[in-house]
Write a protein that holds these residues in place. Structure first.
Motif, PDB file in Angstrom:
ATOM      1  N   ILE A  99       0.682  -1.210   0.221  1.00 25.80           N
ATOM      2  CA  ILE A  99       0.033   0.005  -0.100  1.00 25.80           C
ATOM      3  C   ILE A  99       1.018   1.073   0.162  1.00 25.80           C
ATOM      4  N   ALA A 100       0.657   2.279  -0.894  1.00 25.57           N
ATOM      5  CA  ALA A 100       1.404   3.323  -1.053  1.00 25.57           C
ATOM      6  C   ALA A 100       1.637   4.132   0.189  1.00 25.57           C
ATOM      7  N   GLU A 101       2.421   4.728   0.639  1.00 27.03           N
ATOM      8  CA  GLU A 101       2.467   5.696   1.601  1.00 27.03           C
ATOM      9  C   GLU A 101       1.787   6.881   1.324  1.00 27.03           C
ATOM     10  N   ALA A 102       0.918   7.278   2.284  1.00 28.35           N
ATOM     11  CA  ALA A 102       0.114   8.060   2.233  1.00 28.35           C
ATOM     12  C   ALA A 102       0.934   9.397   1.590  1.00 28.35           C
ATOM     13  N   GLY A 103       0.829  10.447   0.713  1.00 28.44           N
ATOM     14  CA  GLY A 103       1.546  11.240   0.135  1.00 28.44           C
ATOM     15  C   GLY A 103       2.654  10.889  -0.837  1.00 28.44           C
ATOM     16  N   THR A 104       2.595   9.707  -1.329  1.00 32.24           N
ATOM     17  CA  THR A 104       3.770   9.137  -2.011  1.00 32.24           C
ATOM     18  C   THR A 104       3.213   8.209  -3.176  1.00 32.24           C
ATOM     19  N   PRO A 105       3.452   8.346  -4.328  1.00 36.15           N
ATOM     20  CA  PRO A 105       2.742   7.343  -5.481  1.00 36.15           C
ATOM     21  C   PRO A 105       3.625   6.172  -5.435  1.00 36.15           C
ATOM     22  N   PRO A 106       2.940   5.094  -5.977  1.00 31.68           N
ATOM     23  CA  PRO A 106       3.613   3.559  -5.858  1.00 31.68           C
ATOM     24  C   PRO A 106       4.831   3.554  -6.661  1.00 31.68           C
ATOM     25  N   LEU A 107       5.712   2.687  -6.470  1.00 30.17           N
ATOM     26  CA  LEU A 107       6.810   2.353  -7.316  1.00 30.17           C
ATOM     27  C   LEU A 107       6.567   2.001  -8.267  1.00 30.17           C
ATOM     28  N   LEU A 108       7.179   2.304  -9.435  1.00 32.72           N
ATOM     29  CA  LEU A 108       7.187   1.723 -10.607  1.00 32.72           C
ATOM     30  C   LEU A 108       7.039   0.141 -10.568  1.00 32.72           C
ATOM     31  N   ARG A 109       6.215  -0.380 -11.434  1.00 28.82           N
ATOM     32  CA  ARG A 109       6.123  -1.864 -11.397  1.00 28.82           C
ATOM     33  C   ARG A 109       7.189  -2.513 -12.439  1.00 28.82           C
ATOM     34  N   LEU A 110       8.094  -2.991 -11.810  1.00 25.44           N
ATOM     35  CA  LEU A 110       9.232  -3.807 -12.704  1.00 25.44           C
ATOM     36  C   LEU A 110       8.882  -5.196 -13.210  1.00 25.44           C
ATOM     37  N   GLY A 111       8.966  -5.559 -14.300  1.00 24.51           N
ATOM     38  CA  GLY A 111       8.833  -6.936 -14.886  1.00 24.51           C
ATOM     39  C   GLY A 111       9.608  -7.841 -14.199  1.00 24.51           C
ATOM     40  N   MET A 284      29.106   6.951 -21.488  1.00 23.54           N
ATOM     41  CA  MET A 284      29.575   7.512 -20.141  1.00 23.54           C
ATOM     42  C   MET A 284      29.096   6.379 -19.134  1.00 23.54           C
ATOM     43  N   LEU A 285      27.791   6.374 -18.774  1.00 20.71           N
ATOM     44  CA  LEU A 285      27.347   5.497 -17.951  1.00 20.71           C
ATOM     45  C   LEU A 285      27.783   3.745 -18.248  1.00 20.71           C
ATOM     46  N   ALA A 286      27.759   3.732 -19.196  1.00 21.34           N
ATOM     47  CA  ALA A 286      28.102   2.308 -19.787  1.00 21.34           C
ATOM     48  C   ALA A 286      29.520   2.007 -19.064  1.00 21.34           C
ATOM     49  N   ASP A 287      30.295   2.779 -18.906  1.00 18.20           N
ATOM     50  CA  ASP A 287      31.610   2.564 -18.184  1.00 18.20           C
ATOM     51  C   ASP A 287      31.680   2.847 -16.433  1.00 18.20           C
ATOM     52  N   GLU A 288      30.536   2.941 -16.093  1.00 12.82           N
ATOM     53  CA  GLU A 288      30.241   3.093 -14.682  1.00 12.82           C
ATOM     54  C   GLU A 288      29.516   2.185 -13.981  1.00 12.82           C
ATOM     55  N   PRO A 289      30.377   1.008 -13.404  1.00 14.53           N
ATOM     56  CA  PRO A 289      29.703  -0.267 -13.062  1.00 14.53           C
ATOM     57  C   PRO A 289      28.647  -0.121 -11.800  1.00 14.53           C
ATOM     58  N   SER A 290      28.623   1.117 -11.229  1.00 18.82           N
ATOM     59  CA  SER A 290      27.504   1.168 -10.116  1.00 18.82           C
ATOM     60  C   SER A 290      26.078   1.408 -10.754  1.00 18.82           C
ATOM     61  N   VAL A 291      26.163   1.782 -12.160  1.00 17.31           N
ATOM     62  CA  VAL A 291      25.000   2.042 -12.911  1.00 17.31           C
ATOM     63  C   VAL A 291      24.282   0.695 -13.312  1.00 17.31           C
ATOM     64  N   THR A 292      23.276  -0.014 -12.680  1.00 19.56           N
ATOM     65  CA  THR A 292      22.939  -1.216 -13.302  1.00 19.56           C
ATOM     66  C   THR A 292      21.456  -1.073 -13.977  1.00 19.56           C
ATOM     67  N   LEU A 293      21.242  -2.260 -14.755  1.00 22.15           N
ATOM     68  CA  LEU A 293      19.695  -2.534 -15.313  1.00 22.15           C
ATOM     69  C   LEU A 293      18.877  -3.141 -14.481  1.00 22.15           C
ATOM     70  N   LEU A 294      17.621  -2.606 -13.857  1.00 19.11           N
ATOM     71  CA  LEU A 294      16.894  -3.174 -13.102  1.00 19.11           C
ATOM     72  C   LEU A 294      15.880  -4.091 -13.804  1.00 19.11           C
ATOM     73  N   GLY A 295      15.653  -3.595 -15.068  1.00 19.10           N
ATOM     74  CA  GLY A 295      14.578  -4.264 -16.116  1.00 19.10           C
ATOM     75  C   GLY A 295      13.772  -3.254 -16.835  1.00 19.10           C
ATOM     76  N   THR A 296      12.521  -3.528 -17.127  1.00 16.99           N
ATOM     77  CA  THR A 296      11.555  -2.621 -17.944  1.00 16.99           C
ATOM     78  C   THR A 296      10.522  -2.572 -16.878  1.00 16.99           C
ATOM     79  N   ALA A 297       9.805  -1.190 -17.192  1.00 18.08           N
ATOM     80  CA  ALA A 297       8.443  -0.826 -16.524  1.00 18.08           C
ATOM     81  C   ALA A 297       7.936  -0.067 -17.540  1.00 18.08           C
ATOM     82  N   GLN A 298       6.562   0.346 -17.036  1.00 18.42           N
ATOM     83  CA  GLN A 298       5.913   1.318 -17.672  1.00 18.42           C
ATOM     84  C   GLN A 298       6.010   2.592 -17.019  1.00 18.42           C
ATOM     85  N   ASP A 299       6.421   3.718 -17.809  1.00 21.21           N
ATOM     86  CA  ASP A 299       6.822   4.902 -16.802  1.00 21.21           C
ATOM     87  C   ASP A 299       5.389   5.705 -16.482  1.00 21.21           C
ATOM     88  N   ARG A 300       5.353   6.949 -15.759  1.00 19.83           N
ATOM     89  CA  ARG A 300       4.308   7.435 -15.246  1.00 19.83           C
ATOM     90  C   ARG A 300       3.258   7.746 -16.430  1.00 19.83           C
TER      91      ARG A 300
END
Length: 372
Positions: A99-111, A284-300
């Motif tokens: 249940i989304a916290e009052a005052g905040t939207p839900p997280l994006l639904r990742l596949g 540039m981000l491809a060379d930054e290992p701390s940036v990872t791919l979580l998957g796909t989602a529908q945006d807002r």
């Protein structure tokens, strides 16, 4: 109208001190329309929040600026600290039903991920980012047009009492900001209120272009100038150096990806980026290992998006950057609180901000709305 009074200057200085205290460089910190007054009001609101659910009142929680690191009034982004390689962590609220916290939207639904859950890290994004870099070179960009128009959806929370919503504790509403960067180094910023978000946190009611304006201000562009994005280097290594210039070594050692996404987010909220620059960002981000791919989602706005993630610079959240897998365009960014913070009363994971790019294009001067 233009605002350059002493009160705003004093508020802006206090705002800069807050940024400096949390490791955000102030080299690019300069006032935008209403930044000072809004930052001071939001800071006072945050400090007054109890550690339980806040009382019903309007809570403006969308960001104020994406041109530069001032989009965070306090360190509103954070992350799960110290992740071992290959260690998969999911942060989710207690109980089996999200249940989304009052005052905040839900997280994006990742596949492939339960609703309300957010992986702390994903798979390597390098190959995907290099493909995005290729696709981005084909994005439209009309350099002949003098005005940069960026339209962004974000959100605010209102109490039921304010809008007559019956028994509802709070209602999430979209807020749309139009930014026009003019060739005489003036920014025009217009904000309009949209309809309620749906249960997935998506914008369902388009904002009427001729609807009432929450604010309408013009302001000089400090420091960078209208052609800042065009002057940034398109060599990935040089671009990284330019974006991280001014950050202290400790911040970069702890969260280099967070610092990069912070700067990218500040860029895309005001400037129309040339395709070669977007391509360089992905490389540039491809060379930054701390940036990872979580998957796909529908945006807002219901668009298919690749979701990139990295730890944020303050240690309490994750920064997300969304990309169109077909065109290589940047679709927006989000900040998710994933660790309890003294700054917020929300229970992690909680969306602290989302900013969805509706339009980013160069346009004729005639398309800038007339001032009221």
């Amino acid at each position: 109208m233009r605002r350059n009074d002493r009160d705003d200057d004093e508020d802006d200085e206090r705002f800069r001190q807050q940024l400096m205290a949390h490791g955000i460089p102030t080299r690019d910190v300069s006032p935008r329309p209403g930044d000072g007054a809004r930052a001071a009001a939001e800071l006072a609101r945050i400090l007054a929040l109890p550690q339980r659910r806040p009382p019903l009142r309007r809570r403006l929680v969308n960001r104020w600026s994406r041109r530069r690191p001032t989009r965070f009034v306090l360190p509103v982004v954070a992350t799960v600290a110290a992740l071992a390689v290959g260690f998969f962590v999911v942060v989710r609220p207690g109980g089996s039903e999200y249940i989304a916290e009052a005052g905040t939207p839900p997280l994006l639904r990742l596949g492939g991920v339960d609703a309300g859950a957010l992986p702390a890290s994903g798979e390597s994004a390098a190959e995907t980012l290099r493909q995005l870099a290729i696709e981005a070179l084909g994005l439209p960009y009309d350099a002949r047009q003098p005005v940069q128009q960026v339209v962004v959806d974000s959100w605010l929370s209102e109490s039921a009492a304010e809008i007559g919503a019956g028994d509802a504790q709070s209602v999430l509403r979209s807020v749309q900001r139009e930014t026009y960067v003019l060739p005489d180094d003036i920014i025009r910023s217009i904000e309009r209120r949209g309809g309620p978000l749906d249960q997935a946190g998506r914008v369902t009611s388009p904002v009427e272009e001729d609807g009432p304006r929450l604010s309408d201000e013009s302001f000089p562009i400090p420091d960078r100038g209208h052609d800042y994005a065009e002057r940034l280097p398109t060599d990935p290594a040089q671009l990284r150096a330019a974006l991280l210039d001014g950050y202290d070594a400790a911040t970069l050692a702890q969260a280099p990806g967070g610092a990069l996404l912070l700067q990218i987010s500040s860029l895309i909220g005001s400037y129309v980026l040339p395709p070669r620059l977007i391509s360089a960002i992905w490389q540039m981000l491809a060379d930054e290992p701390s940036v990872t791919l979580l998957g796909t989602a529908q945006d807002r706005r219901g668009r298919e998006a690749l979701v990139l993630s990295t730890p944020s610079i303050d240690g309490y959240g994750q920064q997300l950057l969304l990309a169109d897998p077909e065109s290589g365009a940047i679709l927006g960014d989000e900040v998710v609180l994933v660790k309890s913070s003294p700054t917020y009363s929300f229970t992690p994971p909680a969306v602290i901000s989302f900013n969805t790019i509706v339009r980013s294009a160069r346009v004729p001067l005639a398309e800038v709305p007339a001032e009221p």
